[in-house]
Motif scaffolding. Structure first.
Motif, PDB file in Angstrom:
ATOM      1  N   PRO A  11      -2.748  -9.618  -5.830  1.00 36.01           N
ATOM      2  CA  PRO A  11      -3.299  -8.299  -6.050  1.00 36.01           C
ATOM      3  C   PRO A  11      -2.582  -7.259  -5.363  1.00 36.01           C
ATOM      4  O   PRO A  11      -1.703  -7.478  -4.282  1.00 36.01           O
ATOM      5  CB  PRO A  11      -4.740  -8.456  -5.764  1.00 36.01           C
ATOM      6  CG  PRO A  11      -4.729  -9.437  -4.632  1.00 36.01           C
ATOM      7  CD  PRO A  11      -3.568 -10.547  -5.206  1.00 36.01           C
ATOM      8  N   SER A  12      -2.369  -5.921  -5.820  1.00 37.22           N
ATOM      9  CA  SER A  12      -1.949  -4.690  -5.201  1.00 37.22           C
ATOM     10  C   SER A  12      -2.720  -4.796  -3.916  1.00 37.22           C
ATOM     11  O   SER A  12      -3.752  -4.814  -3.595  1.00 37.22           O
ATOM     12  CB  SER A  12      -2.036  -3.787  -5.846  1.00 37.22           C
ATOM     13  OG  SER A  12      -1.382  -3.921  -6.988  1.00 37.22           O
ATOM     14  N   PRO A  13      -1.857  -4.340  -2.550  1.00 40.57           N
ATOM     15  CA  PRO A  13      -2.575  -4.168  -1.371  1.00 40.57           C
ATOM     16  C   PRO A  13      -3.432  -2.963  -1.560  1.00 40.57           C
ATOM     17  O   PRO A  13      -3.138  -1.896  -2.005  1.00 40.57           O
ATOM     18  CB  PRO A  13      -1.299  -4.075  -0.548  1.00 40.57           C
ATOM     19  CG  PRO A  13      -0.206  -3.669  -1.294  1.00 40.57           C
ATOM     20  CD  PRO A  13      -0.270  -4.479  -2.645  1.00 40.57           C
ATOM     21  N   ARG A  14      -4.534  -2.794  -0.718  1.00 42.17           N
ATOM     22  CA  ARG A  14      -5.352  -1.918  -0.824  1.00 42.17           C
ATOM     23  C   ARG A  14      -5.264  -0.973   0.481  1.00 42.17           C
ATOM     24  O   ARG A  14      -4.532  -1.579   1.244  1.00 42.17           O
ATOM     25  CB  ARG A  14      -6.993  -2.113  -0.869  1.00 42.17           C
ATOM     26  CG  ARG A  14      -7.316  -3.108   0.233  1.00 42.17           C
ATOM     27  CD  ARG A  14      -8.717  -3.266   0.092  1.00 42.17           C
ATOM     28  NE  ARG A  14      -9.409  -4.301   1.181  1.00 42.17           N
ATOM     29  CZ  ARG A  14      -9.743  -3.588   2.135  1.00 42.17           C
ATOM     30  NH1 ARG A  14      -9.780  -2.240   2.435  1.00 42.17           N
ATOM     31  NH2 ARG A  14     -10.291  -4.203   3.238  1.00 42.17           N
ATOM     32  N   THR A  15      -5.466   0.319   0.432  1.00 42.00           N
ATOM     33  CA  THR A  15      -5.117   1.317   1.536  1.00 42.00           C
ATOM     34  C   THR A  15      -6.441   0.710   2.628  1.00 42.00           C
ATOM     35  O   THR A  15      -7.282   0.292   2.545  1.00 42.00           O
ATOM     36  CB  THR A  15      -5.516   2.627   1.204  1.00 42.00           C
ATOM     37  OG1 THR A  15      -4.538   3.164   0.237  1.00 42.00           O
ATOM     38  CG2 THR A  15      -5.280   3.589   2.483  1.00 42.00           C
ATOM     39  N   LEU A  16      -5.982   0.709   4.034  1.00 44.29           N
ATOM     40  CA  LEU A  16      -6.675   0.171   5.072  1.00 44.29           C
ATOM     41  C   LEU A  16      -7.540   1.397   5.649  1.00 44.29           C
ATOM     42  O   LEU A  16      -6.991   2.459   5.624  1.00 44.29           O
ATOM     43  CB  LEU A  16      -5.922  -0.271   6.220  1.00 44.29           C
ATOM     44  CG  LEU A  16      -4.973  -1.609   5.847  1.00 44.29           C
ATOM     45  CD1 LEU A  16      -4.422  -2.267   7.082  1.00 44.29           C
ATOM     46  CD2 LEU A  16      -5.726  -2.615   4.976  1.00 44.29           C
ATOM     47  N   ASP A  17      -8.672   1.298   6.282  1.00 40.34           N
ATOM     48  CA  ASP A  17      -9.335   2.351   6.752  1.00 40.34           C
ATOM     49  C   ASP A  17      -8.867   2.095   8.465  1.00 40.34           C
ATOM     50  O   ASP A  17      -8.390   1.069   8.797  1.00 40.34           O
ATOM     51  CB  ASP A  17     -10.702   2.213   6.758  1.00 40.34           C
ATOM     52  CG  ASP A  17     -11.293   1.047   7.284  1.00 40.34           C
ATOM     53  OD1 ASP A  17     -11.073   0.565   8.247  1.00 40.34           O
ATOM     54  OD2 ASP A  17     -12.547   0.622   6.720  1.00 40.34           O
ATOM     55  N   ASP A 268      -4.438  -6.663   6.276  1.00 41.48           N
ATOM     56  CA  ASP A 268      -3.585  -6.153   7.366  1.00 41.48           C
ATOM     57  C   ASP A 268      -2.012  -5.972   7.007  1.00 41.48           C
ATOM     58  O   ASP A 268      -1.746  -6.931   6.103  1.00 41.48           O
ATOM     59  CB  ASP A 268      -3.678  -7.067   8.752  1.00 41.48           C
ATOM     60  CG  ASP A 268      -5.020  -6.842   9.393  1.00 41.48           C
ATOM     61  OD1 ASP A 268      -5.510  -5.750   9.377  1.00 41.48           O
ATOM     62  OD2 ASP A 268      -5.519  -8.063   9.887  1.00 41.48           O
ATOM     63  N   ARG A 269      -1.272  -4.975   7.544  1.00 45.29           N
ATOM     64  CA  ARG A 269       0.048  -4.597   7.208  1.00 45.29           C
ATOM     65  C   ARG A 269       1.035  -4.586   8.265  1.00 45.29           C
ATOM     66  O   ARG A 269       0.520  -3.988   9.287  1.00 45.29           O
ATOM     67  CB  ARG A 269       0.036  -3.601   6.123  1.00 45.29           C
ATOM     68  CG  ARG A 269      -0.734  -3.598   5.053  1.00 45.29           C
ATOM     69  CD  ARG A 269      -0.305  -4.485   3.945  1.00 45.29           C
ATOM     70  NE  ARG A 269      -0.981  -4.417   2.635  1.00 45.29           N
ATOM     71  CZ  ARG A 269      -2.130  -5.260   2.314  1.00 45.29           C
ATOM     72  NH1 ARG A 269      -2.451  -6.157   3.382  1.00 45.29           N
ATOM     73  NH2 ARG A 269      -2.681  -5.220   1.267  1.00 45.29           N
ATOM     74  N   ALA A 270       2.119  -5.009   8.215  1.00 42.47           N
ATOM     75  CA  ALA A 270       3.113  -4.506   9.248  1.00 42.47           C
ATOM     76  C   ALA A 270       4.486  -4.564   8.422  1.00 42.47           C
ATOM     77  O   ALA A 270       4.467  -5.150   7.490  1.00 42.47           O
ATOM     78  CB  ALA A 270       3.156  -5.309  10.384  1.00 42.47           C
ATOM     79  N   ILE A 306      10.088   3.476   2.247  1.00 44.53           N
ATOM     80  CA  ILE A 306       9.252   2.707   3.220  1.00 44.53           C
ATOM     81  C   ILE A 306       8.486   3.496   4.106  1.00 44.53           C
ATOM     82  O   ILE A 306       7.381   3.069   4.323  1.00 44.53           O
ATOM     83  CB  ILE A 306      10.524   1.910   4.068  1.00 44.53           C
ATOM     84  CG1 ILE A 306      11.263   1.033   3.204  1.00 44.53           C
ATOM     85  CG2 ILE A 306       9.753   0.954   5.028  1.00 44.53           C
ATOM     86  CD1 ILE A 306      10.549   0.231   2.222  1.00 44.53           C
ATOM     87  N   LEU A 307       8.811   4.568   4.631  1.00 41.25           N
ATOM     88  CA  LEU A 307       7.912   5.593   5.542  1.00 41.25           C
ATOM     89  C   LEU A 307       6.429   5.912   4.578  1.00 41.25           C
ATOM     90  O   LEU A 307       5.487   5.910   5.005  1.00 41.25           O
ATOM     91  CB  LEU A 307       8.474   6.709   5.865  1.00 41.25           C
ATOM     92  CG  LEU A 307       9.495   6.681   6.848  1.00 41.25           C
ATOM     93  CD1 LEU A 307      10.516   7.882   7.347  1.00 41.25           C
ATOM     94  CD2 LEU A 307       9.252   6.208   8.277  1.00 41.25           C
ATOM     95  N   GLY A 308       6.670   6.367   3.149  1.00 36.39           N
ATOM     96  CA  GLY A 308       5.682   6.632   2.617  1.00 36.39           C
ATOM     97  C   GLY A 308       4.587   5.512   2.264  1.00 36.39           C
ATOM     98  O   GLY A 308       3.511   5.489   2.545  1.00 36.39           O
ATOM     99  N   ARG A 309       5.094   4.255   2.057  1.00 35.53           N
ATOM    100  CA  ARG A 309       4.351   3.101   1.854  1.00 35.53           C
ATOM    101  C   ARG A 309       3.594   2.760   3.387  1.00 35.53           C
ATOM    102  O   ARG A 309       2.422   2.483   3.390  1.00 35.53           O
ATOM    103  CB  ARG A 309       4.967   1.899   1.442  1.00 35.53           C
ATOM    104  CG  ARG A 309       4.012   0.876   1.120  1.00 35.53           C
ATOM    105  CD  ARG A 309       4.912  -0.313   0.445  1.00 35.53           C
ATOM    106  NE  ARG A 309       5.709  -0.749   1.349  1.00 35.53           N
ATOM    107  CZ  ARG A 309       6.700  -1.605   1.069  1.00 35.53           C
ATOM    108  NH1 ARG A 309       7.110  -1.888  -0.328  1.00 35.53           N
ATOM    109  NH2 ARG A 309       7.812  -2.156   1.876  1.00 35.53           N
ATOM    110  N   ASP A 312       0.900   5.198   3.520  1.00 34.33           N
ATOM    111  CA  ASP A 312      -0.356   5.199   2.550  1.00 34.33           C
ATOM    112  C   ASP A 312      -1.271   3.862   2.866  1.00 34.33           C
ATOM    113  O   ASP A 312      -2.298   3.827   2.532  1.00 34.33           O
ATOM    114  CB  ASP A 312       0.311   5.352   1.208  1.00 34.33           C
ATOM    115  CG  ASP A 312       0.896   6.675   0.856  1.00 34.33           C
ATOM    116  OD1 ASP A 312       0.680   7.594   1.504  1.00 34.33           O
ATOM    117  OD2 ASP A 312       1.849   6.756  -0.112  1.00 34.33           O
ATOM    118  N   GLU A 313      -0.404   3.033   3.328  1.00 35.18           N
ATOM    119  CA  GLU A 313      -0.997   1.608   3.422  1.00 35.18           C
ATOM    120  C   GLU A 313      -1.377   1.284   4.964  1.00 35.18           C
ATOM    121  O   GLU A 313      -1.732   0.077   5.094  1.00 35.18           O
ATOM    122  CB  GLU A 313      -0.171   0.389   2.618  1.00 35.18           C
ATOM    123  CG  GLU A 313      -0.320   0.751   1.081  1.00 35.18           C
ATOM    124  CD  GLU A 313       0.720  -0.322   0.549  1.00 35.18           C
ATOM    125  OE1 GLU A 313       0.839  -1.395   1.132  1.00 35.18           O
ATOM    126  OE2 GLU A 313       0.895  -0.239  -0.725  1.00 35.18           O
TER     127      GLU A 313
END
Length: 355
Positions: A11-17, A268-270, A306-309, A312-313
């Motif tokens: 699934p597409s990653p969702r935006t984190l709070d 989580d994202r990095a 890359i900065l935009g993602r 956003d994420e």
């Protein structure tokens, strides 16, 4: 060996709070602490700085396109942008810019990741005893890179995957070691993931970077060709899935095959961005390229994407060369970006680690 481009899986990653991302930031910023609490199931991160402390380098910045250059001329910004002009003293100094010399502060870093039961080494520094004429401190350089890895608990035979984000001198040097006068793979059990576009550009079929500089041939012959000869090279394009947490993604411009490494698990994202960035200047002004970018307009497009993602994420951004603190969040305001919270870091004699 060549791997076909992969399409994203799942699934597409969702935006984190903010609360969710803060947990990732604290985990990635803590030495030897795994991500298991946030679903990473054993992924951890360690920074290795090859040269003692940070180094100063004359990394010029220029505009990414003719239109931006003309706009700069109209604003009377006719000389290369410096860290002070772009980012302001509060952003650039003291970790990223040395005012006395007006030089950019860089830290040549590699990263050790443990993910899905395997040890992954991201970039391998400049190497020892290499012929690098015209490349200053990289010519006949000496460092204790393997010793630094050992202090981080990693022996060469334990490395399962080596990632070269691109094939510049300070990212491939410890791919190999000298064994009785010949270069052999430093990590005998590892699969080396090499961007196919860079392998083609810097390889013999393209006269080693179009013959632009002799050192490109030397780099390829002592750090890349032996990996092919050992049968340990995997060439990839587009996307390459390493495991369920780690994915390589092309971000060309700095070099034809420049790439970033994404860490995705649960919410989580990095993202390890390699040489997409050399300074916080380029976050505030993505149109600024380093003087080493081969395709400036393409580099600007990759950087903005890359900065935009990351904004956003809420991906934690981990550049390869920032002096001092080395990981941060990015904020977006329409089509502009700002520097968000930093992950704190400490630099030790044996290397550097997020604290």
């Amino acid at each position: 060996m060549r791997v076909r481009p992969e399409k994203p899986v799942g699934p597409s990653p969702r935006t984190l709070d903010a609360a969710e991302h803060l947990s990732l930031m604290s985990l990635i910023a803590t030495r030897y602490i795994p991500f298991a609490e946030r679903g990473y199931r054993g992924t951890s991160v360690r920074a290795i700085t090859e040269l003692a402390g940070a180094t100063l380098a004359a990394v010029g910045y220029h505009f990414g396109s003719k239109a931006e250059l003309l706009a700069a001329v109209a604003r009377r910004a006719t000389r290369p942008i410096t860290a002070v002009q772009c980012a302001g003293r509060q952003i650039a100094r003291p970790d990223h810019w040395e005012p006395a010399s007006d030089l950019v502060v860089l830290a040549p870093q590699s990263w050790v990741l443990r993910s899905a039961g395997r040890t992954v080494l991201v970039d391998t520094g400049a190497g020892n005893g290499r012929e690098r004429p015209g490349m200053g401190p990289f010519h006949h350089a000496r460092s204790d890179f393997l010793g630094l890895l050992a202090r981080a608990g990693v022996c060469p035979r334990d490395v399962d995957v080596v990632v070269n984000t691109h094939l510049h001198v300070d990212h491939v040097g410890w791919n190999t070691v000298d064994a009785d006068g010949r270069w052999v793979a430093a990590f005998p059990n590892a699969q080396y993931l090499i961007p196919a576009a860079d392998d083609l550009h810097y390889g013999p079929d393209n006269a080693y970077g179009n013959g632009a500089q002799e050192v490109d041939r030397l780099i390829y012959e002592d750090s890349i060709a032996p990996i092919h000869q050992a049968g340990q090279a995997v060439l990839w394009d587009g996307l390459h899935r390493i495991d369920e947490h780690l994915t390589l993604e092309s971000a060309p411009g700095h070099t034809p095959g420049s790439s970033v490494l994404r860490v995705v698990s649960g919410s989580d994202r990095a993202v390890f961005v390699g040489d997409l960035l050399h300074s916080p200047v380029q976050i505030l002004h993505p149109c600024c390229n380093s003087s080493a970018c081969l395709a400036p307009e393409q580099a600007v497009a990759s950087r903005r994407r890359i900065l935009g993602r990351a904004a956003d994420e809420r991906e934690l951004l981990v550049p390869a060369h920032f002096g001092g603190t080395g990981a941060l969040e990015v904020r977006r305001n329409s089509d502009r970006f700002a520097v968000g919270p930093w992950a704190t870091a400490s630099v030790e004699k044996s290397g550097s680690a997020f604290e």
